[in-house]
Design an enzyme around this catalytic site. Sequence first.
Site, PDB file in Angstrom:
ATOM      1  N   THR A  34       1.850   3.537  -6.673  1.00 15.18           N
ATOM      2  CA  THR A  34       2.358   3.988  -5.392  1.00 15.18           C
ATOM      3  C   THR A  34       1.689   5.306  -5.050  1.00 15.18           C
ATOM      4  OG1 THR A  34       4.400   4.344  -4.119  1.00 15.18           O
ATOM      5  CG2 THR A  34       4.323   5.298  -6.329  1.00 15.18           C
TER       6      THR A  34
ATOM      7  N   ALA B 198      -2.262   2.248  -4.534  1.00  9.17           N
ATOM      8  CA  ALA B 198      -1.902   3.667  -4.474  1.00  9.17           C
ATOM      9  C   ALA B 198      -1.912   4.128  -3.015  1.00  9.17           C
ATOM     10  CB  ALA B 198      -2.858   4.481  -5.342  1.00  9.17           C
TER      11      ALA B 198
ATOM     12  N   VAL C 174       0.860  -1.175   0.000  1.00 15.04           N
ATOM     13  CA  VAL C 174       0.000   0.000   0.000  1.00 15.04           C
ATOM     14  C   VAL C 174       0.896   1.225   0.000  1.00 15.04           C
ATOM     15  CG1 VAL C 174      -1.814   1.272   1.216  1.00 15.04           C
ATOM     16  CG2 VAL C 174      -1.776  -1.235   1.295  1.00 15.04           C
ATOM     17  N   CYS C 175       0.540   2.222  -0.795  1.00  7.55           N
ATOM     18  CA  CYS C 175       1.242   3.503  -0.803  1.00  7.55           C
ATOM     19  C   CYS C 175       2.730   3.294  -1.135  1.00  7.55           C
ATOM     20  CB  CYS C 175       1.021   4.185   0.546  1.00  7.55           C
ATOM     21  SG  CYS C 175       1.403   5.940   0.597  1.00  7.55           S
ATOM     22  N   THR C 176       3.630   3.880  -0.366  1.00  7.55           N
ATOM     23  CA  THR C 176       5.058   3.761  -0.656  1.00  7.55           C
ATOM     24  C   THR C 176       5.627   2.410  -0.227  1.00  7.55           C
ATOM     25  OG1 THR C 176       5.575   4.866   1.434  1.00  7.55           O
ATOM     26  CG2 THR C 176       5.488   6.232  -0.549  1.00  7.55           C
TER      27      THR C 176
END
Length: 247
Positions: free
Chosen positions: A154, A185, A135-137
């Site tokens: 990302t 993202a 998730v995310c970074t």
Amino acid sequence: MNSAKTTRRTVLTGVAAAAAFGFATGTAQAETNGPKIGILLYDGFSLLDPTGPAEVLSRLPGATVTMIAEHRGPVRTDTRDVAVLAERSVAEVNRLDVLLVPGAGNRGTGAAMENQVLLDWIRRVHRHTTWTTSVCTGSLILGAAGLLRDRATTYWASAAYLEKAFGVRYVPERYVQVGKVVTAAGVSAGIDLALYLASLLAGEETARGIQLAVEYDPRPPFDSGDAATASPELKALALKLLADSQK
């Protein structure tokens, strides 16, 4: 009206029971042999990145969701205001059906990308997973472990770095699947990822039931969550708010 008091717990129990019926009739995996899901925690992670998916995936019949860190114990978020308990250390976990790596601010992500203990563990567990996710970074951490291929997503502000550092194409979607690696993202997209995983693990009907059980029907008061349409000023404000909250 039914005289029995309806609560969120009874609704969730009903969803689980319905899904368990599917297991009993052979339409899905036996409840006692459900997926083992591990979520990696590390200092400075963003709170919703692991907890949003955990809320969804813990509703899968027969599933176990375990928070894992380099060492057992509380792990602080990026704001340092909240800690989540890691019940297992990486040394105690060698096999998972699903691995989820959350994202963080610059401090947390950067340190995790340089932590060879965590990277080696991710690689080792990845060899046996059905799904390896982020998730995310968290996708940057998967990249540092050498697990990204072709394309990924990302957090929007890390898109250029993702492409330059790991040679993959950034795709501005809520989640992107390449083989058994699924990247999501920023932050809230982890819930979308988790529902997608739920459909892969237990079927679309169960995933739909979980979505209703947790009443995931987002209707935000503002139309400002898409970086592609946001003004430079709003992007600068968003990044400042994140940076200030992590001091």
